[in-house]
Structure formats: structure tokens, C-alpha cells
Enzyme design. Structure first.
Site, PDB file in Angstrom:
ATOM      1  N   LYS A  11       0.852  -1.207   0.000  1.00 29.20           N
ATOM      2  CA  LYS A  11       0.000   0.000   0.000  1.00 29.20           C
ATOM      3  C   LYS A  11       0.877   1.243   0.000  1.00 29.20           C
ATOM      4  O   LYS A  11       2.053   1.188   0.392  1.00 29.20           O
ATOM      5  CB  LYS A  11      -0.923   0.029   1.229  1.00 29.20           C
ATOM      6  CG  LYS A  11      -0.236   0.019   2.612  1.00 29.20           C
ATOM      7  CD  LYS A  11       0.245   1.343   3.144  1.00 29.20           C
ATOM      8  CE  LYS A  11       0.919   1.220   4.500  1.00 29.20           C
ATOM      9  NZ  LYS A  11       1.728   2.379   4.888  1.00 29.20           N
ATOM     10  N   ASP A 137      -2.410  -2.011  10.432  1.00 27.15           N
ATOM     11  CA  ASP A 137      -2.719  -1.923   9.001  1.00 27.15           C
ATOM     12  C   ASP A 137      -3.322  -3.215   8.449  1.00 27.15           C
ATOM     13  O   ASP A 137      -3.733  -3.254   7.285  1.00 27.15           O
ATOM     14  CB  ASP A 137      -1.446  -1.618   8.192  1.00 27.15           C
ATOM     15  CG  ASP A 137      -0.984  -0.178   8.358  1.00 27.15           C
ATOM     16  OD1 ASP A 137      -1.773   0.649   8.869  1.00 27.15           O
ATOM     17  OD2 ASP A 137       0.164   0.124   7.975  1.00 27.15           O
TER      18      ASP A 137
HETATM   19  P1  ATP Z   1       4.203  -0.303   7.933  1.00 29.62           P
HETATM   20  O1  ATP Z   1       4.036   0.591   6.750  1.00 29.62           O
HETATM   21  O2  ATP Z   1       2.956  -1.054   8.316  1.00 29.62           O
HETATM   22  O3  ATP Z   1       4.930   0.314   9.089  1.00 29.62           O
HETATM   23  P2  ATP Z   1       6.547  -1.444   6.857  1.00 29.62           P
HETATM   24  O4  ATP Z   1       6.433  -1.692   5.392  1.00 29.62           O
HETATM   25  O5  ATP Z   1       7.240  -0.188   7.281  1.00 29.62           O
HETATM   26  O6  ATP Z   1       5.108  -1.499   7.456  1.00 29.62           O
HETATM   27  P3  ATP Z   1       7.253  -4.185   7.221  1.00 29.62           P
HETATM   28  O7  ATP Z   1       7.963  -4.437   5.934  1.00 29.62           O
HETATM   29  O8  ATP Z   1       5.884  -4.703   7.354  1.00 29.62           O
HETATM   30  O9  ATP Z   1       7.276  -2.619   7.546  1.00 29.62           O
HETATM   31  O10 ATP Z   1       8.213  -4.771   8.373  1.00 29.62           O
HETATM   32  C1  ATP Z   1       8.446  -4.206   9.611  1.00 29.62           C
HETATM   33  C2  ATP Z   1       9.215  -5.215  10.515  1.00 29.62           C
HETATM   34  O11 ATP Z   1       8.408  -6.386  10.688  1.00 29.62           O
HETATM   35  C3  ATP Z   1      10.520  -5.681   9.924  1.00 29.62           C
HETATM   36  O12 ATP Z   1      11.548  -5.215  10.759  1.00 29.62           O
HETATM   37  C4  ATP Z   1      10.460  -7.190   9.904  1.00 29.62           C
HETATM   38  O13 ATP Z   1      11.568  -7.807  10.536  1.00 29.62           O
HETATM   39  C5  ATP Z   1       9.201  -7.571  10.658  1.00 29.62           C
HETATM   40  N1  ATP Z   1       8.420  -8.625   9.956  1.00 29.62           N
HETATM   41  C6  ATP Z   1       7.810  -9.676  10.503  1.00 29.62           C
HETATM   42  N2  ATP Z   1       7.150 -10.403   9.580  1.00 29.62           N
HETATM   43  C7  ATP Z   1       7.337  -9.799   8.397  1.00 29.62           C
HETATM   44  C8  ATP Z   1       6.891 -10.070   7.059  1.00 29.62           C
HETATM   45  N3  ATP Z   1       6.131 -11.125   6.759  1.00 29.62           N
HETATM   46  N4  ATP Z   1       7.282  -9.207   6.107  1.00 29.62           N
HETATM   47  C9  ATP Z   1       8.047  -8.124   6.395  1.00 29.62           C
HETATM   48  N5  ATP Z   1       8.493  -7.841   7.624  1.00 29.62           N
HETATM   49  C10 ATP Z   1       8.146  -8.651   8.628  1.00 29.62           C
END
Ligand code: ATP
Length: 280
Positions: A11, A137
Site C-alpha cells: 500500500k 494496518d
Molecule cells: P508499515 O508501513 O505497516 O509500518 P513497513 O512496510 O514499514 O510497514 P514491514 O515491511 O511490514 O514494515 O516490516 C516491519 C518489521 O516487521 C521488519 O523489521 C520485519 O523484521 C518484521 N516482519 C515480521 N514479519 C514480516 C513479514 N512477513 N514481512 C516483512 N516484515 C516482517
């Protein structure tokens, strides 16, 4: 063995207003959330060996119980009371800790997939209730439509009239912790003053609402985020914004050709993740 292959989309936030800090430590938000066709691949298989196993193989993303997809499957397995096993293989295409909601989308996709595979018959609303216990989210990805998201992100209203767009996604290959960004956010009294329209006639109209309260925090530490925004605008984007807590920046384009041209120029310029995607 029963298996299912699913796509978990990322997203972007066209808008992210932080309204107030709540006593429970979360923040009340007002966001416009849009899914894009940059997807992780998720394969779910049922097996006779009880328990949940998750393999991902991406640096920075845990296998096993540390993975949010593991917690999603485990929640439904407990609820079902069955003794089956669930094996999940995740191929990450969405940059990690990037503001693109990849982990939340993986969890939402696993909730929907396991619900179907185990024939649990849980409603979308129930899956969203379970989802919010995993991450703020997660309900949005179960909801499955462009949305105004309020509360901590779980109070969702469909936005029916948001035009399709092409986006250039640029991630400078740095990880940003969402918790760090919120800790460093200075909330002022000037909140929630502006009304957000519910209808957008074209991409230019979407560009009038682009704003993210978290952007100055992330730009303050990683100035490259501001540079990417400028570069996208110079290369013809109608608007550009950091998504979520960053550091990913997206540029909006009416047409594919302009987006591809901009992406090409930006790819030449640095060692960044650059992708051209469409809204879903
Ligand atoms: P948001 O925008 O919701 O903050 P994001 O894109 O910034 O999400 P994610 O990529 O979802 O962040 O990952 C955040 C943390 O979650 C990472 O440090 C990762 O180690 C942990 N994590 C656990 N499971 C997953 C997964 N399936 N995919 C990605 N990260 C994961």
C-alpha cells in the site's frame, strides 16, 4: 496436500495525519490508503504435521514465530481447534520496513487464505477484528478497497471515487523503524483542521491531498528521502510523497509512459529499489 498461492499487495498512503497520541501509546490517525500491484507471493500448504511453519529467507525478516504471517496462521489454528499443520512460504518482493505495509499485507493474506483452506467461514469483519490484534494496518488489507482509515487504522470507510494511477516507487535501501519515527514526532496543536474530500476526479485532484505528518521526521534523519521527492517531481510526477513512516517515496503519474520514463532516469541515478506499479 492442499496448497494455495496468493498475492499480498503493498500500500501507499496518499494522506497520513497524526491526530493525537492516545493513552494506550498508539496514535489516532486519519489516512487515505491505496493498494498497489507490487506484491509478495505467499504459498500456504496444509500438512499432517501439527503447528505453523513460515519460511521467508529474506534478510531482516524472521522465519518462524517472529514473522507476522506466523502469528496470523497461529491465531486461526488456535481458533479452529484442529490439529492440522500449516506451512507458509513467503517470497518478499515488497521492500521491508519501508512504509509499504508488506508485513501487514502478508498477515492479512494468510488470515484470508487459512480461513478458506480450513473452511472456517469467518466473516470479513471477524477477520478484520483478528487482524487488528496483529497490526494496525492488517484490517485495511482484508477490507480490500481504497479507504479512509481512522482510529489506529482499523476504522475503514471505502473511497469509491479515487482514480487509477501509475506510481513510481523509490526506496533508497534503508530500513526505517516505525516506532522510532513516532517517538521522534512532535505533535503540535494544529491538528485535524482540514477536511479531506471523499471524491477525486483525476490524479491532479489526488495530488491536492498528498500530505504525511511523519515525513518531516524521516526526512530529518535521512535527507535522501527529500531528494527523491524532488527528483520525482523534476522527472514529471504530478505529486510525490513519502509513504507511511518511510523511507519509500512514490510519485504519481496519469499515464504509464511518463512513469516508465521517470523510473528509467531515476534507476540510472542511484543504487535504489525503483518500480513502476499501478493502483489496485
Ligand atoms: P508499515 O508501513 O505497516 O509500518 P513497513 O512496510 O514499514 O510497514 P514491514 O515491511 O511490514 O514494515 O516490516 C516491519 C518489521 O516487521 C521488519 O523489521 C520485519 O523484521 C518484521 N516482519 C515480521 N514479519 C514480516 C513479514 N512477513 N514481512 C516483512 N516484515 C516482517
Amino acid at each position: 496436500m492442499k496448497t494455495m498461492k496468493l498475492k499480498a499487495p503493498a500500500k501507499v498512503n496518499y494522506r497520513l495525519d497524526v491526530l493525537r497520541r492516545r493513552p494506550d501509546g498508539y496514535h489516532d490517525l486519519r489516512m487515505i490508503m491505496q493498494r498497489i500491484d507490487l506484491c509478495d507471493d505467499i504459498e500456504i500448504a496444509l500438512s499432517d504435521t501439527p503447528g505453523v511453519r513460515v519460511t521467508c529467507g529474506r534478510e531482516g525478516v524472521p522465519d518462524g514465530p517472529g514473522n507476522i504471517a506466523w502469528r496470523a496462521a497461529d491465531a486461526l489454528l488456535r481458533l479452529s481447534g484442529t490439529q492440522v499443520g500449516i506451512d507458509i512460504a513467503i517470497t518478499k518482493n515488497i521492500p521491508v520496513a519501508a512504509g509499504l505495509g508488506g508485513g501487514s499485507s502478508d498477515a492479512a493474506t494468510v488470515l484470508m487464505g487459512v480461513n478458506e483452506m480450513l473452511g472456517l467461514g469467518l466473516s470479513t469483519e471477524r477477520l478484520m477484528e483478528i487482524g487488528v490484534t496483529l497490526g494496525a494496518d492488517v484490517p485495511f488489507f482484508i477490507f480490500g478497497k481504497t479507504a479512509l482509515a481512522e482510529g489506529i487504522g482499523e476504522v475503514l470507510t471505502a473511497l469509491e471515487e479515487v482514480p487509477p494511477a501509475w506510481l513510481v516507487i523509490v526506496n533508497p535501501n534503508i530500513h526505517v523503524s516505525t516506532a522510532w519515527v513516532y517517538q521522534n514526532l512532535q505533535l503540535t496543536g494544529e491538528r485535524n483542521r482540514v477536511n479531506i474530500p471523499r471524491f477525486f476526479k483525476d490524479v491532479s485532484a489526488v495530488c491536492t491531498v498528498l500530505a504525511n505528518d511523519l515525513e518531516p521526521v524521516t526526512v530529518g534523519k535521512f535527507s535522501v528521502v527529500g531528494e527523491i521527492k524532488e527528483r520525482l517531481i523534476e522527472r514529471g510526477a504530478a505529486g510525490a510523497l513519502m509513504s507511511g513512516s518511510g523511507p519509500t517515496v512514490f510519485g504519481l503519474f496519469e499515464a504509464e509512459e511518463g512513469a516508465r520514463r521517470a523510473a528509467h532516469d531515476i534507476t540510472e541515478a542511484g543504487n535504489w529499489f525503483v518500480a513502476v506499479v499501478k493502483t489496485l
